[in-house]
Design a protein around this motif. Structure first.
Motif, PDB file in Angstrom:
ATOM      1  N   PRO A   1     -12.893  -0.506   0.840  1.00 28.15           N
ATOM      2  CA  PRO A   1     -12.142  -0.087   2.035  1.00 28.15           C
ATOM      3  C   PRO A   1     -10.659  -0.416   1.931  1.00 28.15           C
ATOM      4  N   ASP A   2     -10.056  -0.112   0.794  1.00 28.17           N
ATOM      5  CA  ASP A   2      -8.652  -0.460   0.574  1.00 28.17           C
ATOM      6  C   ASP A   2      -7.697   0.699   0.849  1.00 28.17           C
ATOM      7  N   GLY A   3      -8.241   1.835   1.289  1.00 24.84           N
ATOM      8  CA  GLY A   3      -7.390   2.980   1.626  1.00 24.84           C
ATOM      9  C   GLY A   3      -7.077   3.895   0.469  1.00 24.84           C
ATOM     10  N   HIS A   4      -7.590   3.602  -0.713  1.00 21.45           N
ATOM     11  CA  HIS A   4      -7.293   4.431  -1.877  1.00 21.45           C
ATOM     12  C   HIS A   4      -8.346   5.515  -2.113  1.00 21.45           C
ATOM     13  N   THR A   5      -9.419   5.512  -1.323  1.00 14.11           N
ATOM     14  CA  THR A   5     -10.406   6.587  -1.363  1.00 14.11           C
ATOM     15  C   THR A   5     -10.673   7.039   0.069  1.00 14.11           C
TER      16      THR A   5
ATOM     17  N   GLU B   1       6.149  10.602   0.579  1.00 24.49           N
ATOM     18  CA  GLU B   1       6.310   9.420   1.415  1.00 24.49           C
ATOM     19  C   GLU B   1       5.453   8.257   0.917  1.00 24.49           C
ATOM     20  N   LEU B   2       4.265   8.551   0.416  1.00 17.23           N
ATOM     21  CA  LEU B   2       3.377   7.500  -0.066  1.00 17.23           C
ATOM     22  C   LEU B   2       3.865   6.881  -1.380  1.00 17.23           C
ATOM     23  N   GLY B   3       4.561   7.667  -2.188  1.00 25.53           N
ATOM     24  CA  GLY B   3       5.046   7.159  -3.452  1.00 25.53           C
ATOM     25  C   GLY B   3       3.988   7.052  -4.526  1.00 25.53           C
ATOM     26  N   GLN B   4       2.851   7.685  -4.302  1.00 23.58           N
ATOM     27  CA  GLN B   4       1.757   7.701  -5.266  1.00 23.58           C
ATOM     28  C   GLN B   4       1.127   9.098  -5.264  1.00 23.58           C
ATOM     29  N   PRO B   5       0.543   9.517  -6.380  1.00 24.40           N
ATOM     30  CA  PRO B   5      -0.162  10.800  -6.394  1.00 24.40           C
ATOM     31  C   PRO B   5      -1.362  10.772  -5.454  1.00 24.40           C
TER      32      PRO B   5
ATOM     33  N   PHE C   1       0.845  -1.201   0.000  1.00 29.09           N
ATOM     34  CA  PHE C   1       0.000   0.000   0.000  1.00 29.09           C
ATOM     35  C   PHE C   1       0.876   1.244   0.000  1.00 29.09           C
ATOM     36  N   PRO C   2       0.488   2.250  -0.802  1.00 29.72           N
ATOM     37  CA  PRO C   2      -0.611   2.249  -1.771  1.00 29.72           C
ATOM     38  C   PRO C   2      -0.180   1.655  -3.113  1.00 29.72           C
ATOM     39  N   ALA C   3      -1.136   0.991  -3.768  1.00 31.27           N
ATOM     40  CA  ALA C   3      -0.839   0.349  -5.047  1.00 31.27           C
ATOM     41  C   ALA C   3      -1.242   1.202  -6.233  1.00 31.27           C
TER      42      ALA C   3
END
Length: 333
Positions: free
Chosen positions: A99-103, A71-75, A40-42
């Motif tokens: 509920p995967d944390g991407h929203t 830090e997250l490495g994703q936009p 995470f995050p993917a």
């Protein structure tokens, strides 16, 4: 020899069936495949902001997500979903969002308050995962620089003499600041004409353009410092550092203060490890000078909470809101 081969083949078939059973069980476990294969995050993270662009909440969320992205490495993409007094966007997390944390979404007290005012299909204490507390608003009572009221006492005297004649703008019909404005007017036997706006930028534009008499919400600091607005009082416990000459409502004898923390939430059922990762990243980002400067510019006060403390705050605040609304006579629609 034939019996040995037959037994060996039977054992292989039985072992194969056992492996298939174990594999099926593992696949059936919630999040098992994702946890094993996808760190995470993917993919990019979306943060739902329940207000229009341009206001204080927009500035704060943009600042902290900008820092967190490294830090997250994703936009981190901000999606504006205004409406419903700042409730609709956050509440949309309860509508079949993974509920995967991407929203994620910005949470504030109006969302906690909404089920106490009208029937909704979600529960703020059940249907969200509380991730991290960020900051609390500092509410100022402001008028145009050329307005006739030089202080809060004059404004309230006029609200009593001409009940309903003075327009008082807030962000959201059920916002904490609208309720505080109602309380303030009632303390002196007066009444404001409450005008809800979708966001702070819209309300400040209306105030500056002469379409609104009073604005009783946060986010006016930069405009007030330019001399275009007059700050009459603050709903804080202590005077603000940037406005040392501005009295608090409490010190003027009216006994009111407003705290409305903003935080980040996700859909219910998020994995604890993902929640911890997000909280850690946002907590680190909250110490960055860029974010701290935005808090100062828009008169936010740090109000950091970990997931457990944030959930506890929500539970306690829900109870406080229920008591206050009953006292003021607000009833569910």
């Amino acid at each position: 020899m034939t019996d040995s081969r037959a037994n060996f083949s039977a054992s292989r078939r039985q072992f194969g069936r056992q492996l298939l059973s174990v594999g099926a069980l593992a696949a059936a476990l919630p999040g098992a495949a994702t946890a094993a294969t996808s760190p995470f995050p993917a993919k990019p993270i979306t943060v739902l902001l329940p207000f229009p662009p341009g206001g204080s909440a927009d500035a704060m969320v943009r600042a902290i997500t900008h820092v967190a992205m490294a830090e997250l490495g994703q936009p981190v993409v901000i999606m504006h979903r205004p409406g419903g007094g700042g409730v609709t966007g956050t509440a949309s997390l309860t509508q079949n969002v993974a509920p995967d944390g991407h929203t994620l979404a910005l949470m504030h007290n109006a969302v906690l308050r909404q089920p106490l005012l009208q029937k909704v299909g979600w529960d703020p204490l059940v249907d969200f995962t509380y991730i991290t507390g960020l900051a609390s608003l500092s509410t100022l009572i402001t008028v145009r620089a050329d307005a006739p009221w030089k202080n809060l006492q004059e404004l309230l005297a006029d609200a009593k003499a001409r009940p309903g004649a003075i327009s008082y703008g807030t962000v959201g019909a059920t916002s904490a600041n609208r309720i505080a404005g109602e309380q303030l007017a009632r303390l002196v036997g007066g009444q404001f004409n409450m005008v809800p706006y979708k966001g702070g930028a819209e309300a400040i534009t209306a105030l500056m353009g002469g379409h609104l008499d009073v604005y009783g919400d946060p986010g006016v600091g930069p405009v007030a410092l330019s001399g275009k607005l007059r700050v009459l009082a603050s709903f804080t416990d202590q005077r603000l550092q940037r406005f040392p000459a501005v009295p608090t409502v409490k010190e003027l004898g009216y006994g009111l203060s407003v705290y409305s923390p903003f935080g980040i939430v996700g859909p219910r059922g998020m994995d604890a490890a993902v929640v911890d990762r997000l909280h850690t990243v946002f907590s680190q980002a909250a110490t960055d000078p860029i974010y701290q400067k935005v808090l100062e510019d828009y008169d936010f006060m740090p109000y950091r909470m970990d997931p457990a403390a944030y959930r506890q705050y929500a539970q306690e605040q829900f109870a406080r809101e229920k008591t206050l609304l009953q006292k003021l006579g607000f009833k569910p629609e």
